[in-house]
Design a protein around this motif. Structure first.
Motif, PDB file in Angstrom:
ATOM      1  N   MET A   1       0.838  -1.201   0.000  1.00 45.03           N
ATOM      2  CA  MET A   1       0.000   0.000   0.000  1.00 45.03           C
ATOM      3  C   MET A   1       0.873   1.251   0.000  1.00 45.03           C
ATOM      4  O   MET A   1       1.778   1.360   0.809  1.00 45.03           O
ATOM      5  N   THR A   2       0.586   2.175  -0.891  1.00 46.30           N
ATOM      6  CA  THR A   2       1.296   3.456  -0.841  1.00 46.30           C
ATOM      7  C   THR A   2       0.295   4.567  -0.532  1.00 46.30           C
ATOM      8  O   THR A   2      -0.858   4.518  -0.948  1.00 46.30           O
ATOM      9  N   THR A   3       0.739   5.519   0.251  1.00 51.70           N
ATOM     10  CA  THR A   3      -0.091   6.662   0.629  1.00 51.70           C
ATOM     11  C   THR A   3       0.824   7.850   0.874  1.00 51.70           C
ATOM     12  O   THR A   3       2.012   7.681   1.182  1.00 51.70           O
ATOM     13  N   ARG A   4       0.268   9.051   0.731  1.00 49.50           N
ATOM     14  CA  ARG A   4       1.054  10.253   1.029  1.00 49.50           C
ATOM     15  C   ARG A   4       1.140  10.495   2.534  1.00 49.50           C
ATOM     16  O   ARG A   4       1.907  11.337   2.980  1.00 49.50           O
ATOM     17  N   PHE A   5       0.298   9.795   3.304  1.00 45.06           N
ATOM     18  CA  PHE A   5       0.315   9.964   4.755  1.00 45.06           C
ATOM     19  C   PHE A   5       1.378   9.055   5.380  1.00 45.06           C
ATOM     20  O   PHE A   5       1.920   8.183   4.723  1.00 45.06           O
ATOM     21  N   ARG A   6       1.641   9.284   6.670  1.00 42.90           N
ATOM     22  CA  ARG A   6       2.606   8.466   7.393  1.00 42.90           C
ATOM     23  C   ARG A   6       1.900   7.278   8.027  1.00 42.90           C
ATOM     24  O   ARG A   6       0.844   7.445   8.652  1.00 42.90           O
ATOM     25  N   LEU A   7       2.524   6.111   7.888  1.00 43.25           N
ATOM     26  CA  LEU A   7       1.978   4.891   8.477  1.00 43.25           C
ATOM     27  C   LEU A   7       2.705   4.621   9.794  1.00 43.25           C
ATOM     28  O   LEU A   7       3.935   4.616   9.819  1.00 43.25           O
ATOM     29  N   HIS A   8       1.921   4.442  10.861  1.00 40.90           N
ATOM     30  CA  HIS A   8       2.513   4.209  12.184  1.00 40.90           C
ATOM     31  C   HIS A   8       2.067   2.843  12.699  1.00 40.90           C
ATOM     32  O   HIS A   8       0.943   2.415  12.434  1.00 40.90           O
ATOM     33  N   ARG A   9       2.927   2.184  13.448  1.00 39.98           N
ATOM     34  CA  ARG A   9       2.575   0.939  14.128  1.00 39.98           C
ATOM     35  C   ARG A   9       2.911   1.085  15.600  1.00 39.98           C
ATOM     36  O   ARG A   9       4.028   1.469  15.941  1.00 39.98           O
ATOM     37  N   LYS A  10       1.943   0.790  16.446  1.00 33.44           N
ATOM     38  CA  LYS A  10       2.205   0.810  17.883  1.00 33.44           C
ATOM     39  C   LYS A  10       1.518  -0.425  18.463  1.00 33.44           C
ATOM     40  O   LYS A  10       0.280  -0.500  18.469  1.00 33.44           O
ATOM     41  N   GLY A  11       2.329  -1.415  18.905  1.00 33.49           N
ATOM     42  CA  GLY A  11       1.757  -2.704  19.255  1.00 33.49           C
ATOM     43  C   GLY A  11       1.135  -3.282  17.994  1.00 33.49           C
ATOM     44  O   GLY A  11       1.762  -3.265  16.934  1.00 33.49           O
ATOM     45  N   ASP A  12      -0.126  -3.736  18.061  1.00 35.38           N
ATOM     46  CA  ASP A  12      -0.763  -4.256  16.847  1.00 35.38           C
ATOM     47  C   ASP A  12      -1.617  -3.194  16.144  1.00 35.38           C
ATOM     48  O   ASP A  12      -2.273  -3.469  15.152  1.00 35.38           O
ATOM     49  N   ALA A  13      -1.605  -1.967  16.665  1.00 35.56           N
ATOM     50  CA  ALA A  13      -2.405  -0.892  16.062  1.00 35.56           C
ATOM     51  C   ALA A  13      -1.643  -0.230  14.916  1.00 35.56           C
ATOM     52  O   ALA A  13      -0.461   0.107  15.051  1.00 35.56           O
ATOM     53  N   VAL A  14      -2.316  -0.061  13.778  1.00 38.28           N
ATOM     54  CA  VAL A  14      -1.725   0.602  12.617  1.00 38.28           C
ATOM     55  C   VAL A  14      -2.607   1.795  12.262  1.00 38.28           C
ATOM     56  O   VAL A  14      -3.832   1.643  12.143  1.00 38.28           O
ATOM     57  N   TYR A  15      -2.001   2.968  12.142  1.00 42.40           N
ATOM     58  CA  TYR A  15      -2.786   4.158  11.839  1.00 42.40           C
ATOM     59  C   TYR A  15      -1.977   5.134  10.995  1.00 42.40           C
ATOM     60  O   TYR A  15      -0.757   5.031  10.895  1.00 42.40           O
ATOM     61  N   LEU A  16      -2.691   6.060  10.367  1.00 44.45           N
ATOM     62  CA  LEU A  16      -2.073   7.032   9.464  1.00 44.45           C
ATOM     63  C   LEU A  16      -2.183   8.429  10.062  1.00 44.45           C
ATOM     64  O   LEU A  16      -3.180   8.745  10.728  1.00 44.45           O
ATOM     65  N   THR A  17      -1.154   9.245   9.798  1.00 42.81           N
ATOM     66  CA  THR A  17      -1.267  10.661  10.142  1.00 42.81           C
ATOM     67  C   THR A  17      -0.884  11.494   8.925  1.00 42.81           C
ATOM     68  O   THR A  17      -0.157  11.027   8.042  1.00 42.81           O
ATOM     69  N   SER A  18      -1.387  12.722   8.901  1.00 36.53           N
ATOM     70  CA  SER A  18      -1.065  13.655   7.825  1.00 36.53           C
ATOM     71  C   SER A  18       0.219  14.390   8.175  1.00 36.53           C
ATOM     72  O   SER A  18       0.304  15.011   9.246  1.00 36.53           O
ATOM     73  N   PRO A  19       1.226  14.364   7.287  1.00 38.01           N
ATOM     74  CA  PRO A  19       2.458  15.121   7.560  1.00 38.01           C
ATOM     75  C   PRO A  19       2.182  16.608   7.818  1.00 38.01           C
ATOM     76  O   PRO A  19       2.790  17.206   8.696  1.00 38.01           O
ATOM     77  N   LEU A  20       1.241  17.179   7.067  1.00 36.55           N
ATOM     78  CA  LEU A  20       0.900  18.603   7.235  1.00 36.55           C
ATOM     79  C   LEU A  20       0.363  18.881   8.638  1.00 36.55           C
ATOM     80  O   LEU A  20       0.776  19.839   9.301  1.00 36.55           O
ATOM     81  N   LEU A  21      -0.558  18.021   9.102  1.00 37.29           N
ATOM     82  CA  LEU A  21      -1.107  18.208  10.451  1.00 37.29           C
ATOM     83  C   LEU A  21      -0.068  17.893  11.527  1.00 37.29           C
ATOM     84  O   LEU A  21      -0.007  18.568  12.560  1.00 37.29           O
ATOM     85  N   ASP A  22       0.746  16.869  11.278  1.00 41.89           N
ATOM     86  CA  ASP A  22       1.817  16.526  12.232  1.00 41.89           C
ATOM     87  C   ASP A  22       2.717  17.734  12.479  1.00 41.89           C
ATOM     88  O   ASP A  22       3.032  18.068  13.616  1.00 41.89           O
ATOM     89  N   GLU A  23       3.139  18.360  11.375  1.00 42.42           N
ATOM     90  CA  GLU A  23       4.088  19.473  11.499  1.00 42.42           C
ATOM     91  C   GLU A  23       3.473  20.671  12.217  1.00 42.42           C
ATOM     92  O   GLU A  23       4.182  21.458  12.822  1.00 42.42           O
ATOM     93  N   ALA A  24       2.139  20.778  12.172  1.00 41.84           N
ATOM     94  CA  ALA A  24       1.463  21.873  12.872  1.00 41.84           C
ATOM     95  C   ALA A  24       1.120  21.484  14.316  1.00 41.84           C
ATOM     96  O   ALA A  24       0.526  22.272  15.044  1.00 41.84           O
ATOM     97  N   GLY A  25       1.483  20.266  14.707  1.00 44.29           N
ATOM     98  CA  GLY A  25       1.247  19.831  16.086  1.00 44.29           C
ATOM     99  C   GLY A  25      -0.155  19.312  16.358  1.00 44.29           C
ATOM    100  O   GLY A  25      -0.559  19.211  17.521  1.00 44.29           O
ATOM    101  N   ALA A  26      -0.892  18.963  15.301  1.00 44.51           N
ATOM    102  CA  ALA A  26      -2.258  18.457  15.503  1.00 44.51           C
ATOM    103  C   ALA A  26      -2.226  17.028  16.024  1.00 44.51           C
ATOM    104  O   ALA A  26      -1.573  16.164  15.440  1.00 44.51           O
TER     105      ALA A  26
END
Ligand SMILES: [Zn+2]
Length: 272
Positions: A1-26
């Motif tokens: 899978m490719t996406t412009r968002f960031r893929l995170h894994r924490k334990g068995d949880a997988v979730y995406l964040t927006s680089p733009l929102l990340d950089e703004a501290g959201a």
């Protein structure tokens, strides 16, 4: 899978964040179906009991929510869930809405968008092909979570969300938007009536590609919501897009088009 968002894994949880929102501290993420405790068609990180013949248990859904809240350092009673009915309605929520849909009863009216400036009130909207959109104003510390299927999109729910944020003191030019994983133009076939509905809003022809099947189109819901956000005064560089198709990627996403009514539902989250 490719996406412009960031893929995170924490334990068995997988979730995406927006680089733009990340950089703004959201503080936000778009959950995938990977994680959680649900089984079968709801496996595993499911956020709604379901609309098909089989339903997930309330216990599982709440445990899945609890795990999502925990990733923010929050608890179940800090969540506020929309009550989605393909409306274009947004409301502003506050401390009195903590736990709505989790530890307190659900809203008793259809509301597909939530706006908040209340610290640690965790907004949740759910999707399985529809578009989850998160908004954030880093200056005023106001956020919003919006569910937009084609009806919500054509109803311009994003403008309603931006309008609510403006009434909280935000400037549209300062607002950042993250358009999450949804069904892509690769898969989202719609009929002429949908094309007609959009044409009443103006020129949305760039969002539609004629399909091989006569009278059918492929609709790009991400681009349609981008156009509507630009119209409300957001700037080009303030709109981030996941650009990953929920129907194409069954390992990561529930999809109504792929699975029908027998399926789970993802959730997007944001808080200030
Ligand atoms: Zn696709």
């Amino acid at each position: 899978m490719t996406t412009r968002f960031r893929l995170h894994r924490k334990g068995d949880a997988v979730y995406l964040t927006s680089p733009l929102l990340d950089e703004a501290g959201a503080k936000h993420f778009f959950a995938t179906r990977k994680g959680g405790v649900s089984k079968g068609v709801f496996g595993g990180w499911n956020f709604a009991s379901g609309v098909g013949k089989t339903t997930d248990t309330e216990e599982n859904v709440l445990e899945n929510y609890r795990r999502a809240a925990e990733l923010f350092g929050l608890s179940l009673s800090d969540i506020c869930r929309s009550y989605q009915a393909h409306t274009a309605k947004c409301i502003t929520v506050d401390d009195t809405h903590r736990g709505v849909g989790t530890t307190k009863p659900k809203f008793d009216f259809g509301v597909d968008g939530l706006v908040s400036k209340t610290k640690d009130l965790l907004l949740s909207v759910r999707t399985a092909d529809c578009v989850p959109i998160l908004l954030f104003d880093p200056q005023k510390q106001v956020c919003a979570a919006i569910h937009a299927g084609w009806r919500g999109t054509v109803g311009n729910i994003v403008a309603a969300g931006v309008q609510d944020m403006t009434s909280q003191g935000c400037e549209p030019g300062e607002i950042l938007a993250a358009i999450g994983p949804c069904i892509g133009a690769c898969c989202y076939q719609v009929g002429g009536e949908v094309y007609q509905a959009f044409s009443r809003l103006g020129d949305f022809s760039s969002c539609f590609t004629p399909d091989a099947e006569a009278g059918k189109y492929l609709l790009d819901l991400t681009s349609a919501n981008r156009l509507l956000l630009l119209r409300t005064g957001l700037t080009e560089d303030h709109i981030d897009e996941a650009r990953v198709c929920t129907q194409c990627h069954g390992e990561y996403f529930f999809s109504h088009r792929r699975m029908g009514a027998e399926r789970g539902t993802m959730s997007a989250f944001i808080t200030v």
